[in-house]
Design a protein around this motif. Sequence first.
Motif, PDB file in Angstrom:
ATOM      1  N   TYR A   1       0.772  -1.244   0.065  1.00 16.22           N
ATOM      2  CA  TYR A   1       0.123  -0.111   0.077  1.00 16.22           C
ATOM      3  C   TYR A   1       0.930   1.022   0.029  1.00 16.22           C
ATOM      4  CZ  TYR A   1      -3.823  -3.219   1.233  1.00 16.22           C
ATOM      5  OH  TYR A   1      -4.939  -3.917   1.444  1.00 16.22           O
ATOM      6  N   GLU A   2       1.887   1.207   0.480  1.00 19.88           N
ATOM      7  CA  GLU A   2       2.797   2.494   0.624  1.00 19.88           C
ATOM      8  C   GLU A   2       3.120   2.973  -0.856  1.00 19.88           C
ATOM      9  OE1 GLU A   2       3.714  -0.065   4.428  1.00 19.88           O
ATOM     10  OE2 GLU A   2       3.517  -0.355   2.047  1.00 19.88           O
ATOM     11  N   VAL A   3       3.177   2.118  -1.778  1.00 16.23           N
ATOM     12  CA  VAL A   3       3.075   2.766  -3.198  1.00 16.23           C
ATOM     13  C   VAL A   3       2.173   3.880  -3.412  1.00 16.23           C
ATOM     14  CG1 VAL A   3       3.052   2.124  -5.695  1.00 16.23           C
ATOM     15  CG2 VAL A   3       4.193   0.625  -3.955  1.00 16.23           C
ATOM     16  N   LEU A   4       0.868   3.638  -3.075  1.00 17.35           N
ATOM     17  CA  LEU A   4      -0.307   4.373  -3.247  1.00 17.35           C
ATOM     18  C   LEU A   4      -0.236   5.497  -2.371  1.00 17.35           C
ATOM     19  CD1 LEU A   4      -3.132   1.640  -3.138  1.00 17.35           C
ATOM     20  CD2 LEU A   4      -2.066   2.362  -5.166  1.00 17.35           C
ATOM     21  N   ASP A   5       0.426   5.487  -0.926  1.00 16.68           N
ATOM     22  CA  ASP A   5       0.785   6.541  -0.504  1.00 16.68           C
ATOM     23  C   ASP A   5       1.725   7.461  -0.941  1.00 16.68           C
ATOM     24  OD1 ASP A   5      -0.659   5.343   1.816  1.00 16.68           O
ATOM     25  OD2 ASP A   5       1.163   4.578   2.717  1.00 16.68           O
ATOM     26  N   GLY A   6       2.768   7.027  -1.768  1.00 19.59           N
ATOM     27  CA  GLY A   6       3.819   7.801  -2.558  1.00 19.59           C
ATOM     28  C   GLY A   6       3.221   8.617  -3.588  1.00 19.59           C
ATOM     29  N   ALA A   7       2.252   8.027  -4.390  1.00 21.32           N
ATOM     30  CA  ALA A   7       1.573   8.599  -5.359  1.00 21.32           C
ATOM     31  C   ALA A   7       0.637   9.751  -5.020  1.00 21.32           C
ATOM     32  CB  ALA A   7       0.726   7.452  -6.241  1.00 21.32           C
ATOM     33  N   ALA A   8       0.036   9.387  -3.740  1.00 17.08           N
ATOM     34  CA  ALA A   8      -1.007  10.497  -3.203  1.00 17.08           C
ATOM     35  C   ALA A   8       0.204  11.804  -2.738  1.00 17.08           C
ATOM     36  CB  ALA A   8      -1.520   9.954  -2.052  1.00 17.08           C
ATOM     37  N   SER A   9       1.085  11.531  -2.022  1.00 11.90           N
ATOM     38  CA  SER A   9       2.251  12.567  -2.026  1.00 11.90           C
ATOM     39  C   SER A   9       2.526  13.364  -2.927  1.00 11.90           C
ATOM     40  CB  SER A   9       3.051  11.970  -1.069  1.00 11.90           C
ATOM     41  OG  SER A   9       4.201  11.327  -1.782  1.00 11.90           O
ATOM     42  N   ALA A  10       2.825  12.806  -4.122  1.00 13.52           N
ATOM     43  CA  ALA A  10       2.893  13.355  -5.307  1.00 13.52           C
ATOM     44  C   ALA A  10       1.989  14.472  -5.983  1.00 13.52           C
ATOM     45  CB  ALA A  10       3.610  12.552  -6.192  1.00 13.52           C
ATOM     46  N   GLY A  11       0.808  14.079  -5.423  1.00  9.49           N
ATOM     47  CA  GLY A  11      -0.243  14.964  -5.925  1.00  9.49           C
ATOM     48  C   GLY A  11      -1.250  14.249  -7.102  1.00  9.49           C
TER      49      GLY A  11
END
Length: 374
Positions: free
Chosen positions: A103-113
């Motif tokens: 799931y951390e991949v999705l966290d990264g995508a969200a943080s990138a906007g």
Amino acid sequence: MKKLWIIVSVLLLCACGAKSKPEQKEEKKKEEKPDIVAEVSFSAVGDNLIHGALFTYNNDFTYMYEATNYLTQDADISYLNQETICGGRELGLSHYPSFNGPYEVLDGAASAGFNWLATSSNHSLDAGEQGILNQLQYLRTNYPDIATTGTHASLEEAQQNTVIEKNGVRVGILGYTYGLNGYVLPEGKEYLVDLIDKEKIVADVKRLEKDSDIIAVSMHWGEEYSFTPSEEQQELAQFLSDLGVDVIIGEHPHVIQPMDFLTGRQGNQTLVIYSLGNFLSAQDQSDRMLGGMARFKVVYNKTKDEVSFKDVEFWPTITYITDGYQRYGTYALKDYTNELAATHTLMAEGQNVTREYFIERVNSIMNDKVKIVY
């Protein structure tokens, strides 16, 4: 005196006999009201292809996107192709040929906007039905403002229109994939993944256009590692343009392909981005380190119900790998230096990943339809 009297009499007679002209009433010109126009800015990148090397050495993916955040966080709509499913560790992490990421991949995508994830790909069923459900549930719970296209948790959800509203403009979005790598959708649950099917696309677009001012479609299509769009891609692009689709964003080849403008049957203009390549991956070939970011503005004339484009640009991106496939990041080629290239893992393996190499590759692959920024 007699002459003076005659002159006065004549003047009086003329004055009395002259008819006064009626006042000319000027017609008030109808003021033409200016057209009501709004703009929506887009930033779109290619494949978030999460190989095992990325999650084996990393629990936090936020840093991987930081170098391009200034280009993805500033757009009204920021698009990412979530190539591989992220169903979480509970399903067991895996990579090629059947992927499942954390799931951390999705966290990264969200943080990138990123606020539009295309989730239909040939890898959508790699972790089964539960992989799709887990990914969607995680996004809905933690990032309700991120819209997804191409996968659905239920038939009811699949029949709902997905619309992002920005600056008073409704942007309807859809997404499709050519196939599922041999996996078969469970009987009665065909709604899980949207496959490329012309009848379905026609029905979806007709339903969506009632709630949309602009329609953008993600297409998972084409031939892997081909730098030119196939005849099928071109035929499907024209098909979508004829339906009135405004923007087409393509992915799957893992390498970049040109951008173009098409004219639809209704006289409409369609921006088609055939392939943006990889945005983040561990594919260890220099040409697969080269991706693209499409940046553009869609101008919607509300008065005339017309769509046009401005500031359409292609920004090449480079996946940067160091520490023997342990650390990753993506840079705009504009920011990628030969100092970075010197420490790239592929350079140590004898591949050319210099700035000059990537500029030459971009110029040989892309056309002159849009501005290239590097």
